[in-house]
Design a protein around this motif. Structure first.
Motif, PDB file in Angstrom:
ATOM      1  N   HIS A 245      28.770  64.178 -70.341  1.00  0.00           N
ATOM      2  CA  HIS A 245      28.553  65.556 -69.883  1.00  0.00           C
ATOM      3  C   HIS A 245      28.301  65.531 -68.373  1.00  0.00           C
ATOM      4  O   HIS A 245      27.147  65.627 -67.918  1.00  0.00           O
ATOM      5  N   PRO A 246      29.369  65.394 -67.567  1.00  0.00           N
ATOM      6  CA  PRO A 246      29.230  65.236 -66.112  1.00  0.00           C
ATOM      7  C   PRO A 246      28.434  66.345 -65.427  1.00  0.00           C
ATOM      8  O   PRO A 246      27.698  66.072 -64.471  1.00  0.00           O
ATOM      9  N   ALA A 247      28.537  67.558 -65.909  1.00  0.00           N
ATOM     10  CA  ALA A 247      27.801  68.660 -65.273  1.00  0.00           C
ATOM     11  C   ALA A 247      26.297  68.464 -65.430  1.00  0.00           C
ATOM     12  O   ALA A 247      25.514  68.692 -64.499  1.00  0.00           O
ATOM     13  N   HIS A 248      25.896  68.044 -66.611  1.00  0.00           N
ATOM     14  CA  HIS A 248      24.473  67.768 -66.857  1.00  0.00           C
ATOM     15  C   HIS A 248      24.008  66.577 -66.029  1.00  0.00           C
ATOM     16  O   HIS A 248      22.890  66.581 -65.502  1.00  0.00           O
ATOM     17  N   PHE A 249      24.898  65.556 -65.913  1.00  0.00           N
ATOM     18  CA  PHE A 249      24.566  64.372 -65.119  1.00  0.00           C
ATOM     19  C   PHE A 249      24.374  64.756 -63.656  1.00  0.00           C
ATOM     20  O   PHE A 249      23.440  64.294 -62.977  1.00  0.00           O
ATOM     21  N   ALA A 250      25.233  65.643 -63.152  1.00  0.00           N
ATOM     22  CA  ALA A 250      25.144  66.083 -61.761  1.00  0.00           C
ATOM     23  C   ALA A 250      23.832  66.827 -61.513  1.00  0.00           C
ATOM     24  O   ALA A 250      23.178  66.632 -60.469  1.00  0.00           O
ATOM     25  N   ARG A 251      23.428  67.666 -62.452  1.00  0.00           N
ATOM     26  CA  ARG A 251      22.163  68.387 -62.320  1.00  0.00           C
ATOM     27  C   ARG A 251      20.988  67.416 -62.260  1.00  0.00           C
ATOM     28  O   ARG A 251      20.066  67.564 -61.455  1.00  0.00           O
ATOM     29  N   PHE A 252      21.048  66.392 -63.108  1.00  0.00           N
ATOM     30  CA  PHE A 252      19.986  65.387 -63.120  1.00  0.00           C
ATOM     31  C   PHE A 252      19.946  64.628 -61.794  1.00  0.00           C
ATOM     32  O   PHE A 252      18.868  64.420 -61.215  1.00  0.00           O
ATOM     33  N   LYS A 253      21.105  64.228 -61.286  1.00  0.00           N
ATOM     34  CA  LYS A 253      21.152  63.477 -60.025  1.00  0.00           C
ATOM     35  C   LYS A 253      20.643  64.304 -58.850  1.00  0.00           C
ATOM     36  O   LYS A 253      20.124  63.758 -57.869  1.00  0.00           O
ATOM     37  N   LYS A 254      20.784  65.612 -58.943  1.00  0.00           N
ATOM     38  CA  LYS A 254      20.324  66.496 -57.865  1.00  0.00           C
ATOM     39  C   LYS A 254      18.825  66.766 -57.933  1.00  0.00           C
ATOM     40  O   LYS A 254      18.278  67.433 -57.060  1.00  0.00           O
ATOM     41  N   GLY A 255      18.168  66.279 -58.984  1.00  0.00           N
ATOM     42  CA  GLY A 255      16.714  66.389 -59.025  1.00  0.00           C
ATOM     43  C   GLY A 255      16.139  67.134 -60.201  1.00  0.00           C
ATOM     44  O   GLY A 255      14.909  67.206 -60.350  1.00  0.00           O
ATOM     45  N   GLU A 256      16.983  67.669 -61.070  1.00  0.00           N
ATOM     46  CA  GLU A 256      16.452  68.362 -62.238  1.00  0.00           C
ATOM     47  C   GLU A 256      15.773  67.367 -63.172  1.00  0.00           C
ATOM     48  O   GLU A 256      16.202  66.219 -63.296  1.00  0.00           O
ATOM     49  N   GLU A 257      14.683  67.785 -63.812  1.00  0.00           N
ATOM     50  CA  GLU A 257      13.992  66.918 -64.764  1.00  0.00           C
ATOM     51  C   GLU A 257      14.950  66.535 -65.886  1.00  0.00           C
ATOM     52  O   GLU A 257      15.712  67.366 -66.385  1.00  0.00           O
ATOM     53  N   LEU A 258      14.899  65.260 -66.283  1.00  0.00           N
ATOM     54  CA  LEU A 258      15.837  64.763 -67.293  1.00  0.00           C
ATOM     55  C   LEU A 258      15.744  65.565 -68.585  1.00  0.00           C
ATOM     56  O   LEU A 258      16.769  65.931 -69.172  1.00  0.00           O
ATOM     57  N   ILE A 259      14.533  65.840 -69.026  1.00  0.00           N
ATOM     58  CA  ILE A 259      14.366  66.533 -70.307  1.00  0.00           C
ATOM     59  C   ILE A 259      14.989  67.927 -70.274  1.00  0.00           C
ATOM     60  O   ILE A 259      15.454  68.446 -71.290  1.00  0.00           O
ATOM     61  N   ASP A 260      15.040  68.536 -69.067  1.00  0.00           N
ATOM     62  CA  ASP A 260      15.688  69.844 -68.919  1.00  0.00           C
ATOM     63  C   ASP A 260      17.199  69.696 -68.801  1.00  0.00           C
ATOM     64  O   ASP A 260      17.952  70.507 -69.338  1.00  0.00           O
TER      65      ASP A 260
END
Length: 328
Positions: A245-260
């Motif tokens: 899920h690249p979009a979710h991975f990108a959000r995580f790499k940008k600083g979003e909490e993993l659980i979110d």
């Protein structure tokens, strides 16, 4: 499952792993360290690593009394890594009880882990086999590098499948390798045979860690439910989910909490994928046992009694079967 597994093991190897003394012999000033260790990382546990060491000693016909210091070292160095892990992972529970960092403090947990490592080196030096002192020093180096790499990944979030496997090899396989090679070295086995034993331990360690990664999402783990997610730790299962899920991975790499970032994504398919990989490592380990069986079949005691060789190989195959059952 656990009782069936234990009942099927060679009794002498099992008894030696059970009765092995893990108490740290320290001066009175360090009684507090002994107390906290006995209540946490040295409390209970399956003693799988000492058991593996005794089973390999059984296979290589090494006297159990000779192998005790090395079996003991494998459990103590593993316990030291748990002390450090509980701090890094912000754990609250270990084996159904408060973790060492909760019962004591983060600082004391780190010091207790260091104390265990120093005790291991002293004990192995006293045992007198310098090659196995060197082997353990490399294990401790791997454990440290694995912890450091994991911290780097938590910080920069530049996870890859290869880096996650490298952490598993350094933090889990390294100790399993020691359990596998120590008896072979004590028996005087040649380098090719020792290397086979090392690969056997590497495969077991990878399988063990990958299966452990799936247990956080199976409901069977005694660790805090989804603790890795809450603390932003990407294990093998979570990585596969993010990679798919690249979009979710990108959000995580940008600083979003993993659980979110992973909220709403089902885990089942990725748990199954990691289980499949783990089983491939177990199959490879089983194939290595077949190679060792051929090599050892020329040993005079086994040449005259091939059934004994197969029975001792069978004890190690039970370890593989037990690991496979953990994933179900």
């Amino acid at each position: 499952m656990m009782n069936d597994f234990l009942d099927a093991l060679p009794k002498e190897a099992l008894e030696n792993s059970k009765i092995m003394d893990l108490q740290i012999r320290s001066v009175k000033a360090h009684e507090a360290i002994d107390a906290i260790l006995s209540q946490t990382v040295l409390k209970g546990g399956k003693r799988l690593r000492p058991l593996l060491t005794f089973l390999m000693a059984h296979l290589f016909r090494v006297d159990f009394e000779t192998v005790v210091p090395y079996a003991r070292a494998s459990e103590l160095v593993h316990a030291s890594s748990l002390s450090h892990d509980d701090v890094i992972d912000n754990a609250t529970m270990r084996r159904g009880a408060p973790s060492i960092n909760i019962l004591a403090s983060n600082k004391r947990a780190v010091l207790a882990g260091d104390y265990l490592l120093s005790s291991v080196i002293v004990d192995l030096t006293n045992a007198g086999n310098l090659e196995l002192v060197r082997e353990m020093s490399l294990v401790i180096k791997d454990l440290t590098e694995g912890e450091w790499l994991q911290l780097d990944l938590i910080g920069d979030r530049n996870y890859t499948r290869e880096l996650i496997r490298e952490v598993a090899e350094k933090k889990t396989s390294s100790v399993m390798c020691y359990c596998s090679v120590a008896p072979a070295i004590l028996s005087g086995a040649d380098k090719a045979t020792v290397d086979l034993c090392r690969e056997f331990g590497r495969r077991l360690g990878l399988a063990f860690q990958l299966i452990d990664d799936t247990l956080d999402y199976s409901g069977d783990s005694q660790k805090d439910q989804e603790l890795d997610l809450k603390n932003g730790i990407v294990n093998a299962v979570v990585y596969e989910m993010l990679d798919a899920h690249p979009a979710h991975f990108a959000r995580f790499k940008k600083g979003e909490e993993l659980i979110d970032a992973v909220k709403g994504i089902p885990f089942n398919a990725f748990v199954e994928k990691i289980n499949t990989e783990a089983h491939s490592h177990l199959e490879a380990a089983k194939n290595i046992l077949e190679e060792l069986s051929v090599i050892l079949s020329v040993v005079p005691e086994y040449k005259s009694n091939p059934e004994e060789l197969q029975a001792r190989i069978g004890g190690l195959e039970l370890i593989i079967s037990y690991m496979a059952l953990r994933s179900h």
